[in-house]
Enzyme design. Structure first.
Site, PDB file in Angstrom:
ATOM      1  N   LYS A  17       3.058   4.470  -9.927  1.00  0.00           N
ATOM      2  CA  LYS A  17       2.430   3.756 -11.042  1.00  0.00           C
ATOM      3  C   LYS A  17       3.143   4.116 -12.357  1.00  0.00           C
ATOM      4  O   LYS A  17       3.934   5.073 -12.406  1.00  0.00           O
ATOM      5  CB  LYS A  17       0.941   4.112 -11.073  1.00  0.00           C
ATOM      6  CG  LYS A  17       0.145   3.552  -9.870  1.00  0.00           C
ATOM      7  CD  LYS A  17      -1.282   4.097  -9.860  1.00  0.00           C
ATOM      8  CE  LYS A  17      -2.126   3.455  -8.760  1.00  0.00           C
ATOM      9  NZ  LYS A  17      -3.469   4.095  -8.661  1.00  0.00           N
ATOM     10  N   TYR A  57      -5.507  -5.380  -5.134  1.00  0.00           N
ATOM     11  CA  TYR A  57      -6.719  -4.608  -4.850  1.00  0.00           C
ATOM     12  C   TYR A  57      -7.787  -5.411  -4.125  1.00  0.00           C
ATOM     13  O   TYR A  57      -8.683  -4.834  -3.516  1.00  0.00           O
ATOM     14  CB  TYR A  57      -7.253  -3.957  -6.126  1.00  0.00           C
ATOM     15  CG  TYR A  57      -6.445  -2.722  -6.473  1.00  0.00           C
ATOM     16  CD1 TYR A  57      -6.521  -1.581  -5.674  1.00  0.00           C
ATOM     17  CD2 TYR A  57      -5.565  -2.710  -7.553  1.00  0.00           C
ATOM     18  CE1 TYR A  57      -5.751  -0.465  -5.948  1.00  0.00           C
ATOM     19  CE2 TYR A  57      -4.794  -1.596  -7.832  1.00  0.00           C
ATOM     20  CZ  TYR A  57      -4.899  -0.472  -7.029  1.00  0.00           C
ATOM     21  OH  TYR A  57      -4.131   0.631  -7.292  1.00  0.00           O
ATOM     22  N   GLU A 173      -0.374  -5.583   2.101  1.00  0.00           N
ATOM     23  CA  GLU A 173       0.182  -5.227   0.789  1.00  0.00           C
ATOM     24  C   GLU A 173       1.694  -5.476   0.739  1.00  0.00           C
ATOM     25  O   GLU A 173       2.224  -5.914  -0.276  1.00  0.00           O
ATOM     26  CB  GLU A 173      -0.116  -3.758   0.485  1.00  0.00           C
ATOM     27  CG  GLU A 173      -1.595  -3.497   0.280  1.00  0.00           C
ATOM     28  CD  GLU A 173      -1.936  -2.025   0.140  1.00  0.00           C
ATOM     29  OE1 GLU A 173      -3.104  -1.730  -0.156  1.00  0.00           O
ATOM     30  OE2 GLU A 173      -1.056  -1.166   0.330  1.00  0.00           O
TER      31      GLU A 173
HETATM   32  P1  ADP Z   1      -6.644   5.009  -3.818  1.00  0.00           P
HETATM   33  O1  ADP Z   1      -5.591   4.648  -4.815  1.00  0.00           O
HETATM   34  O2  ADP Z   1      -6.697   6.491  -3.574  1.00  0.00           O
HETATM   35  O3  ADP Z   1      -6.568   4.206  -2.545  1.00  0.00           O
HETATM   36  P2  ADP Z   1      -8.935   3.327  -4.530  1.00  0.00           P
HETATM   37  O4  ADP Z   1      -8.335   2.253  -3.684  1.00  0.00           O
HETATM   38  O5  ADP Z   1     -10.360   3.713  -4.254  1.00  0.00           O
HETATM   39  O6  ADP Z   1      -8.064   4.663  -4.507  1.00  0.00           O
HETATM   40  O7  ADP Z   1      -8.866   2.906  -6.065  1.00  0.00           O
HETATM   41  C1  ADP Z   1      -7.688   2.314  -6.583  1.00  0.00           C
HETATM   42  C2  ADP Z   1      -7.339   2.941  -7.895  1.00  0.00           C
HETATM   43  O8  ADP Z   1      -8.372   2.670  -8.854  1.00  0.00           O
HETATM   44  C3  ADP Z   1      -7.204   4.464  -7.891  1.00  0.00           C
HETATM   45  O9  ADP Z   1      -5.952   4.907  -7.441  1.00  0.00           O
HETATM   46  C4  ADP Z   1      -7.455   4.785  -9.343  1.00  0.00           C
HETATM   47  O10 ADP Z   1      -6.289   4.585 -10.140  1.00  0.00           O
HETATM   48  C5  ADP Z   1      -8.498   3.752  -9.749  1.00  0.00           C
HETATM   49  N1  ADP Z   1      -9.888   4.264  -9.633  1.00  0.00           N
HETATM   50  C6  ADP Z   1     -10.582   4.474  -8.500  1.00  0.00           C
HETATM   51  N2  ADP Z   1     -11.837   4.922  -8.762  1.00  0.00           N
HETATM   52  C7  ADP Z   1     -11.931   4.985 -10.123  1.00  0.00           C
HETATM   53  C8  ADP Z   1     -12.977   5.367 -11.047  1.00  0.00           C
HETATM   54  N3  ADP Z   1     -14.166   5.764 -10.626  1.00  0.00           N
HETATM   55  N4  ADP Z   1     -12.729   5.304 -12.372  1.00  0.00           N
HETATM   56  C9  ADP Z   1     -11.539   4.885 -12.820  1.00  0.00           C
HETATM   57  N5  ADP Z   1     -10.511   4.510 -12.015  1.00  0.00           N
HETATM   58  C10 ADP Z   1     -10.702   4.562 -10.683  1.00  0.00           C
HETATM   59 MG    MG Z   2      -6.999   2.221  -2.043  1.00  0.00          MG
END
Ligand code: ADP
Ligand code: MG
Length: 204
Positions: A17, A57, A173
Site C-alpha cells: 500500500k 474489497y 483479485e
Molecule cells: P486484511 O487487509 O488484513 O485482509 P480486511 O480485509 O479486514 O483486512 O480489511 C481491509 C483493510 O481495511 C485493512 O487492511 C485495513 O487497512 C482496513 N481496515 C480494516 N478494519 C479497519 C478498521 N476497523 N478501521 C480502519 N481501517 C480498517
Molecule cells: Mg481482507
C-alpha cells in the site's frame, strides 16, 4: 490432486500500500516473501482509482460483514466499546477510508506463486491491526497503527499491505488487477530443492 493443479501452483495477490512505498519498505517486504520460497510471477507499480479499490474489497460479498465483525471483536478483546455494533456501518466508513488511503500514492502489486501461497502470505504479513499483529510478521515489525487511532482519526488502518485471504479470493483479485498477459510462466532454480520429490539433480 492432478498435476495441472499441484499445490505449488497456488497464487496470492500482495499489494504494498502507499505507506509501504513511502516508508521505503518495498525491498524489505518483497524479500520476506522471496525468502520463504514463493515465486513472483507478476509485478507492477500503479496508482489505483477509487473505483478499483472499492471493487477490490467488494469482490467478496462477505467482506463488509466479516471485516465489520472482526473490528467489533478487536475492540471487545481489549475491553473497549466498538464505534458501532453494526458491522455494515463500520465497513461503510472503512471503505471510504480505504479509497482515500489506497489512492494517495503509488502501490506495488505482485502475484506470488507457491505451495499454500495464500495462507503463507497471510502468515508472513500478520494480522490486520498492527497493534496486535504478531512480532516477526511484516505488519507486526514495521508499523504501529491501531483500530482505535484510525477510527478516532476517521481513516483506514495503515498496515503496509494487502495479502489475499484465501486461494479463491486471490483468483478473483488477480483477475481484477492483472491482465493474463502480465503473468509470467517460468521456472526458478530453487523450486527443485523445495518441491522435487527425488532430489536426484544435486549430486554430480
Ligand atoms: P486484511 O487487509 O488484513 O485482509 P480486511 O480485509 O479486514 O483486512 O480489511 C481491509 C483493510 O481495511 C485493512 O487492511 C485495513 O487497512 C482496513 N481496515 C480494516 N478494519 C479497519 C478498521 N476497523 N478501521 C480502519 N481501517 C480498517
Ligand atoms: Mg481482507
Amino acid at each position: 490432486m492432478s498435476k495441472e493443479k499441484h499445490f505449488k501452483k497456488e497464487r496470492t495477490l500482495i499489494m504494498i500500500k502507499p505507506d509501504g512505498v513511502q516508508r521505503s519498505l518495498v525491498g524489505e517486504i518483497i524479500s520476506r516473501y522471496e525468502k520463504i520460497g514463493l515465486k513472483m510471477i507478476a509485478m507492477k507499480m500503479m496508482i489505483p482509482t477509487e473505483k478499483q479499490v472499492e471493487e477490490h474489497y467488494t469482490l467478496d460479498p462477505e467482506w463488509r460483514r466479516v471485516t465489520g465483525e472482526k473490528t467489533i471483536k478487536g475492540y471487545k478483546a481489549k475491553g473497549m466499546n466498538p464505534p458501532s455494533e453494526d458491522p455494515f456501518e463500520i465497513t461503510d466508513k472503512i471503505l471510504a477510508g480505504l479509497k482515500k488511503y489506497m489512492t494517495s500514492g503509488p502501490m506495488v502489486l505482485m502475484i506470488l506463486e507457491g505451495a499454500h501461497a495464500a495462507a503463507i502470505g497471510r502468515k508472513i504479513s500478520g494480522g490486520t491491526e498492527p497493534l496486535t499483529s504478531d512480532v516477526g510478521t511484516i505488519r507486526g515489525d514495521y508499523v504501529l497503527d491501531s483500530y482505535q487511532m484510525s477510527d478516532v482519526d476517521g481513516r483506514a488502518v495503515r498496515n503496509l499491505l494487502h495479502a489475499s485471504g484465501s486461494a479463491e479470493e486471490a483468483e478473483m483479485e488477480i483477475k481484477h488487477w492483472f491482465d493474463a498477459k502480465e503473468i509470467l510462466s517460468y521456472r526458478l532454480v530453487q523450486e527443485q530443492i523445495i518441491y522435487d520429490v527425488n532430489l536426484d539433480g544435486i549430486l554430480e
